[in-house]
Design a protein around this motif. Structure first.
Motif, PDB file in Angstrom:
ATOM      1  N   SER A   1     -19.566  40.653  68.289  1.00 53.08           N
ATOM      2  CA  SER A   1     -18.511  41.266  69.090  1.00 53.08           C
ATOM      3  C   SER A   1     -17.731  42.283  68.262  1.00 53.08           C
ATOM      4  O   SER A   1     -17.431  43.395  68.737  1.00 53.08           O
ATOM      5  CB  SER A   1     -17.569  40.178  69.620  1.00 53.08           C
ATOM      6  N   ALA A   2     -17.398  41.911  67.011  1.00 51.99           N
ATOM      7  CA  ALA A   2     -16.672  42.832  66.131  1.00 51.99           C
ATOM      8  C   ALA A   2     -17.516  44.070  65.829  1.00 51.99           C
ATOM      9  O   ALA A   2     -16.999  45.195  65.789  1.00 51.99           O
ATOM     10  CB  ALA A   2     -16.290  42.112  64.835  1.00 51.99           C
ATOM     11  N   LEU A   3     -18.800  43.848  65.660  1.00 51.37           N
ATOM     12  CA  LEU A   3     -19.702  44.956  65.381  1.00 51.37           C
ATOM     13  C   LEU A   3     -19.750  45.915  66.558  1.00 51.37           C
ATOM     14  O   LEU A   3     -19.678  47.146  66.390  1.00 51.37           O
ATOM     15  CB  LEU A   3     -21.105  44.412  65.072  1.00 51.37           C
ATOM     16  N   GLU A   4     -19.854  45.369  67.765  1.00 52.04           N
ATOM     17  CA  GLU A   4     -19.913  46.206  68.960  1.00 52.04           C
ATOM     18  C   GLU A   4     -18.656  47.051  69.107  1.00 52.04           C
ATOM     19  O   GLU A   4     -18.716  48.254  69.400  1.00 52.04           O
ATOM     20  CB  GLU A   4     -20.109  45.326  70.193  1.00 52.04           C
ATOM     21  N   THR A   5     -17.501  46.429  68.870  1.00 50.45           N
ATOM     22  CA  THR A   5     -16.228  47.148  68.984  1.00 50.45           C
ATOM     23  C   THR A   5     -16.116  48.259  67.952  1.00 50.45           C
ATOM     24  O   THR A   5     -15.748  49.400  68.264  1.00 50.45           O
ATOM     25  CB  THR A   5     -15.052  46.170  68.809  1.00 50.45           C
ATOM     26  N   GLU A   6     -16.458  47.934  66.708  1.00 49.70           N
ATOM     27  CA  GLU A   6     -16.328  48.906  65.626  1.00 49.70           C
ATOM     28  C   GLU A   6     -17.288  50.079  65.804  1.00 49.70           C
ATOM     29  O   GLU A   6     -16.923  51.245  65.592  1.00 49.70           O
ATOM     30  CB  GLU A   6     -16.571  48.213  64.280  1.00 49.70           C
ATOM     31  N   MET A   7     -18.527  49.801  66.209  1.00 51.69           N
ATOM     32  CA  MET A   7     -19.494  50.876  66.379  1.00 51.69           C
ATOM     33  C   MET A   7     -19.121  51.796  67.538  1.00 51.69           C
ATOM     34  O   MET A   7     -19.383  53.004  67.498  1.00 51.69           O
ATOM     35  CB  MET A   7     -20.902  50.311  66.593  1.00 51.69           C
TER      36      MET A   7
ATOM     37  N   ARG B   1     -28.975  53.694  64.302  1.00 45.92           N
ATOM     38  CA  ARG B   1     -29.810  52.984  63.341  1.00 45.92           C
ATOM     39  C   ARG B   1     -29.006  51.942  62.578  1.00 45.92           C
ATOM     40  O   ARG B   1     -29.447  50.823  62.362  1.00 45.92           O
ATOM     41  CB  ARG B   1     -30.448  53.979  62.365  1.00 45.92           C
ATOM     42  N   LEU B   2     -27.809  52.298  62.149  1.00 46.01           N
ATOM     43  CA  LEU B   2     -26.960  51.357  61.425  1.00 46.01           C
ATOM     44  C   LEU B   2     -26.634  50.148  62.300  1.00 46.01           C
ATOM     45  O   LEU B   2     -26.638  49.007  61.839  1.00 46.01           O
ATOM     46  CB  LEU B   2     -25.674  52.049  60.972  1.00 46.01           C
ATOM     47  N   THR B   3     -26.373  50.397  63.573  1.00 46.06           N
ATOM     48  CA  THR B   3     -26.067  49.292  64.481  1.00 46.06           C
ATOM     49  C   THR B   3     -27.255  48.341  64.599  1.00 46.06           C
ATOM     50  O   THR B   3     -27.099  47.113  64.580  1.00 46.06           O
ATOM     51  CB  THR B   3     -25.692  49.843  65.876  1.00 46.06           C
ATOM     52  N   THR B   4     -28.456  48.907  64.718  1.00 45.42           N
ATOM     53  CA  THR B   4     -29.661  48.083  64.773  1.00 45.42           C
ATOM     54  C   THR B   4     -29.829  47.283  63.492  1.00 45.42           C
ATOM     55  O   THR B   4     -30.156  46.089  63.513  1.00 45.42           O
ATOM     56  CB  THR B   4     -30.904  48.967  64.998  1.00 45.42           C
ATOM     57  N   MET B   5     -29.613  47.937  62.359  1.00 45.38           N
ATOM     58  CA  MET B   5     -29.740  47.283  61.070  1.00 45.38           C
ATOM     59  C   MET B   5     -28.744  46.135  60.941  1.00 45.38           C
ATOM     60  O   MET B   5     -29.077  45.031  60.502  1.00 45.38           O
ATOM     61  CB  MET B   5     -29.522  48.304  59.950  1.00 45.38           C
TER      62      MET B   5
END
Length: 434
Positions: free
Chosen positions: A58-64, A88-92
């Motif tokens: 969830s934190a990743l989704e918000t930040e990206m 790409r970074l999000t996938t990684m």
């Protein structure tokens, strides 16, 4: 030695970094490099947090999402690439949330279908692209010949040792020979089932790397499968003062002419030629030049994952730029092409970019083009196949789903055995056609 800045800020991922959360909110990034540096640091903080998987996702989704907004505020010329890098970074990062998945490459996230063999899946899951390797500092300046030589020398010994082990396992022997004024290494099977016939091998390596000894994985298996001698050409590598990619092409032709000309050991119809990557490109350049000259041609050619258009206009150079673990398009544009001396004028010249030539009204050897659907040069191969076929020549496109650049070199996998077997069938068909 001055080094190239950093491809897709990969080293930031590998180095420890500290930053405040929600760095994307700070904004005012001067370039995508600066933005992505912050994005990588932010991702590292999220992945190193104490929350569970769902909380971190969830934190990743918000930040990206915030960083995506910042990408759109950059200069227009940088926006699309910034969004690609961020995707790409999000996938990684999403992959890294579950680091125990042994079927996924944690450093280079790309889809690995279930149908891929366990042997090849293991290679793909553990492959580390050279630009993500610890200690990678980028390519040297284009004209720093000594630094390029040092870079090349660092990989020669380990690659040679691996090749020698393969020779032993396949009971294949080698002999160094000078042919047409060019150093070659002749690879011979335990039993020659094709006396009077020979293959010429042109190794890959972006025109600046490798030798016949570092590419025995491209020659020993085929020699063993076919029971045939293979002459692997040790063409002069770039960069070099007063030297050009076309000089490499001409060395390939010199070897063919020496083998088939007056006093040669073979008739042209008893010689095949093949190569992968830069080697595939040089095969295409050499056969195209021989065709224009109107002289003898090899009985058959195979270009594997070939480099056939230096303009990089082929579609897969961009659509697959984040899926091929062996080729990084930004590095080609920013460092390798300048080192090779590839100007816009040369890139548009069919002598350098054979996919741009017209093949009608002249002879060409029957040509197989072998590609993988995960490699950036897939479209180069497809376009070359298309223009040669439209010229009225015998061609075959041999595409292998989900395979990366020069995948046939991973001997011991079912995919490589299939690819080598197809090449053997092509040569066996045309070397015996009079």
């Amino acid at each position: 030695m001055k080094t190239y800045k950093l491809p897709v800020v990969a080293s930031i991922l590998l180095a420890s970094a500290a930053t405040t959360s929600s760095a994307a909110n700070e904004g005012d990034f001067s370039s995508r490099w600066e933005l992505m540096a912050e994005a990588y640091s932010s991702v590292q903080q999220i992945l190193g947090g104490d929350g569970g998987t769902e909380q971190r996702l969830s934190a990743l989704e918000t930040e990206m999402a915030l960083f995506k907004e910042q990408c759109n505020l950059l200069a227009k010329i940088e926006r699309a690439t910034c969004l690609d890098d961020l995707t790409r970074l999000t996938t990684m990062a999403t992959t890294a949330v579950n680091p125990d998945d042994e079927t996924r490459n944690q450093l280079f996230p790309t889809n690995i279908p279930n149908f891929v063999s366990p042997e090849m899946k293991k290679i793909m899951a553990n492959w580390t692209p050279f630009w993500l390797a610890p200690g990678w500092e980028g390519f040297p300046d284009p004209d720093d010949y000594g630094a390029w030589q040092t870079l090349h020398d660092e990989v020669i010994d380990p690659a040679t040792r691996a090749g020698e082990a393969l020779l032993d396992s396949l009971d294949v022997t080698t002999q160094e020979r000078e042919i047409g004024g060019v150093r070659t290494v002749v690879v011979s099977p335990k039993e020659n089932l094709n006396p009077g016939k020979v293959l010429i091998h042109v190794h890959g390596g972006a025109f600046y790397a490798n030798t016949p000894e570092t590419t025995f994985d491209r020659t020993a298996p085929l020699s063993n499968v076919m029971g045939i001698d293979i002459v692997s050409v040790d063409y002069k590598l770039m960069p070099a003062p007063d030297w050009d990619v076309l000089d490499q092409r001409d060395q390939i032709i010199d070897v063919f002419d020496a083998l088939t000309g007056e006093g040669g050991e073979y008739a042209p119809e008893d010689v095949g030629i093949y190569g992968c990557s830069a080697g595939g490109g040089l095969v295409a350049m050499a056969t195209n030049e021989m065709s224009h000259r109107g002289g003898p041609l090899p009985a058959a050619a195979v270009t594997q994952s070939p480099q056939t258009d230096f303009t990089l206009d082929s579609d897969s150079n961009w659509t697959l730029r984040y899926d091929d673990p062996r080729t990084q398009v930004d590095l080609l544009i920013q460092s390798v092409w300048p080192m090779l001396g590839i100007t816009e004028e040369k890139a548009l010249d069919p002598r350098y970019s054979p996919a741009l030539d017209d093949y009608s009204g002249r002879d060409m050897p029957p040509t197989m083009v072998q590609v993988g659907t995960k490699e950036t040069q897939m479209s180069d191969g497809i376009r070359y196949y298309d223009v040669v076929r439209r010229g009225g020549h015998v061609t075959q496109l041999d595409a292998h789903d989900a395979m990366q650049h020069c995948f046939h070199g991973h001997w011991g996998t079912p995919e490589a055995e299939t690819a080598v077997g197809r090449v053997a069938e092509w040569f066996e068909e045309h070397l015996y056609k009079k």
